[in-house]
Design a protein around this motif. Structure first.
Motif: not given
Lengths: 395, 252
Positions: A262-285
């Motif tokens: 849920g959107v109530e847990r912004l910290t969790e969302l933020s961590v998920a976004l950072t993890t995703l960003l790092n994965n995308i960077e590995r894949i696509s540059g």
């Protein structure tokens, strides 16, 4: 060396054949020579011979493709200038002067005589035929008498499309934004819940996926669950802020879909976004252009108040801009206080407003670009008609 | 003129993000307190610290447990893929299980002595550790947890004296010691444990109202650290994962 493509468009009144001849004549007088033509819809012309060593604007090796389309009493003309030099070497001023010359000559040659008593469509500004009460172009009955300001509005229709912009793929939105959101920019659409907004956002996502550009989509629902084109794209990464949604029922690949509580847990969302960003960077540059669509801002603002939402949004925008993302966010201003909405506005480079307005006793949806920092845009009010959007969408 | 660094040598904790907050790791030969509520992952963090020493630096390590059975410890850590039984067999790891320890009264502590938590005094613990540290060449020690040891001192003055003695004794052992303790709440206004004043460093691991986990280094003597709270998670097959660039948005 990279070529630079600049597209422009304009509308002229009259018959396509006559307009074609006028355009060709004008371009020939400006030094363009005919390369190939398909009367009365397409022509290709060439001018100049030099690249980086060009002495002046006219000397730059240029291929110009012109296409014409008859729409009721008007002709839509599209110009595609292909310069054999990088964009940074092209003078914007000279480009504008060149196009102004072309445009003014064509408008003066083709514009029909319209008396002050004649009526025009209030929406698309096309002339309404004598004795008619509806527009043959857009089918609506919103008519009024033509004024001098309409001539100026007509000028605005000549839109510059900038290759450094991220297009929505929805013509009337892209026209208003002169090509789209500036790359790496951040745009907010404020809108009540309406289908017109959904069509525009969907098109923004689909356009990106069509171009094999990565889209990160943050949402609280599964509105695209039936849209296979979106859900099955390997370029779509979804963050679903809703623990009730069964990920198994979505047709997306599990690696591309992350669920948070849920959107109530912004910290969790933020961590998920950072993890995703790092994965995308590995894949696509980091170089490739990418898009972030934030479709849960109102939920976030309701759950976390303005202080935390602003803080989260600012960090998220910064994080994604650093990785070459262009950001689009949506907010329903009717769900929040004016102060709460104001607390977020300055985080965006631009704002497009979608709103409801009564016209001839009926409520209709309109769109207007309120601002787009350091970029050209048209502030003209545009009526959004679902059917028109869907036609443009499908095209 | 050469300026010599006064920063102590740092020991990597095995948790990359936590090392970032610490500016490289825990200061060597200091006594650090790790505070937290039940289920906050204190034991996991400390075990990762031992694992790093064992597997990366071939250091001897000791885990002193006062209310965590050896069987449960071995089982739980195996869930993360950490095989401490092998390290124990290799003689590089020692699990001192307080629950099974019994001591004969009026005898001197020896490696084979057995204590119960009630019988084990702080002095006994230091004696025992001294013997084992020497025996396996330990560099990293974890004591889990201090609360069980200090229950027998209801009086704050006595308790402070006992803890101070323990920390002083541990400091003389030439090892880096991490002591686990229970936290009294979170944020400004929480109760402060006496041991927080006496130890060289304090790390808090907290579960916030919305379920977010936050780690905060509130004290680290002589070392520049990031003392803002940051999120962390307990991740399968990984252990503790700290996100040093992320912010805590939750209500404290």
């Amino acid at each position: 060396m990279a070529n630079t493509v600049i597209t422009k468009s304009m509308t002229a009144s009259g018959d396509i054949g006559a307009t074609y001849d006028t355009v060709l004549k004008k371009l020939t007088s400006l030094g363009y020579s005919e390369s190939s033509t398909t009367w009365p819809s397409n022509m290709e012309l060439k001018r100049g011979k030099r690249g980086m060593l060009a002495r002046n604007f006219q000397d730059i090796k240029t291929t110009l493709k012109v296409s014409l389309k008859q729409v009721s009493n008007n002709v839509n003309i599209f110009f595609e200038f292909d310069f054999a030099i990088p964009k940074s070497y092209i003078s914007e001023k000279e480009m504008e002067q060149e196009f102004s010359k072309i445009k003014s000559e064509i408008i003066s040659s083709t514009a029909p005589h319209i008396t002050e008593k004649e009526k025009i469509c209030d929406v698309c500004l096309n002339p309404i035929g004598v004795g008619e009460n509806f527009c043959r172009n857009c089918g609506r009955s919103a008519t009024r008498q033509k004024t001098e300001s309409d001539e100026q509005s007509n000028e605005e229709l000549a839109v510059v499309f900038d290759p450094n912009k991220v297009a929505f793929g929805q013509k009337m939105v892209d026209d208003a934004l002169y090509g789209g959101i500036p790359k790496n920019g951040v745009l907010l659409i404020t809108s009540p819940a309406c289908e017109e907004k959904e069509i525009i956002v969907t098109r923004f996502i689909e356009t990106s996926l069509d171009q094999s550009e990565i889209v990160v989509y943050i949402t609280t629902d599964d509105k695209f669950s039936q849209n296979e084109k979106i859900m099955q794209s390997q370029f779509l990464y979804q963050i679903i802020c809703n623990p009730q949604i069964d990920l198994g029922s979505l047709k997306c690949s599990t690696e591309n879909c992350v669920q948070v509580n849920g959107v109530e847990r912004l910290t969790e969302l933020s961590v998920a976004l950072t993890t995703l960003l790092n994965n995308i960077e590995r894949i696509s540059g980091q170089e490739n252009s990418k898009r972030l669509v934030i479709d849960m801002l109102s939920d976030t603002l309701l759950s976390n108040q303005s202080v935390n939402t602003r803080k989260w949004l600012r960090e998220t925008i910064t994080k994604f801009k650093q990785k070459n993302f262009t950001v689009l966010a949506m907010l329903n201003p009717h769900m929040h206080s004016k102060e709460d909405v104001q607390s977020l506005l300055d985080l965006f480079d631009g704002q497009v407003e979608i709103y409801e307005k009564e016209l001839e006793g009926e409520l209709r949806m309109f769109m207007r670009v309120k601002r787009l920092n350091n970029s050209r845009y048209s502030s003209k009010e545009i009526q959004l008609v679902r059917e028109d959007l869907l036609i443009q969408h499908n095209n | 003129m050469t300026v010599q660094s006064t920063q102590p040598k740092k020991l990597s904790t095995g948790v990359e993000g936590f090392d970032v907050l610490l500016g490289g790791g825990l200061p060597e030969k200091r006594t650090i307190l790790v505070l937290g509520g039940p289920g906050s992952g204190k034991s996991i963090l400390c075990t990762q610290f031992l694992k790093e020493g064992l597997e990366k630096y071939n250091e001897g390590t000791i885990y002193v447990s006062l209310d965590y059975s050896k069987k449960a410890f071995m089982h739980d850590m195996l869930q993360f893929g950490w095989d401490f039984e092998t390290h124990e067999k290799n003689g590089r790891f020692l699990f001192l299980e307080g629950a099974a320890i019994r001591r004969l009264p009026q005898t001197t502590a020896s490696v084979d002595d057995i204590y119960t938590p009630d019988d084990l005094t702080l002095e006994d613990l230091v004696d025992l550790l001294t013997l084992h540290i020497e025996k396996i060449g330990a560099k990293r020690v974890v004591i889990d947890d201090l609360t069980a040891l200090t229950f027998r001192f209801p009086d704050d003055v006595q308790r402070r004296g006992a803890i101070l003695s323990l920390i002083e004794a541990l400091s003389s052992l030439d090892v880096t010691t991490v002591i686990i303790s229970e936290a009294l709440g979170y944020g400004i206004g929480r109760g402060i444990n006496i041991e927080e004043y006496l130890s060289d460093g304090v790390v808090g691991m907290f579960l916030l109202k919305d379920g977010t986990r936050a780690i905060q280094i509130s004290k680290m003597r002589g070392v520049q650290v990031d003392n803002k709270p940051h999120p962390y998670n307990i991740v399968d097959k990984v252990g503790i994962e700290v996100y040093p660039t992320e912010t805590i948005f939750s209500e404290k």
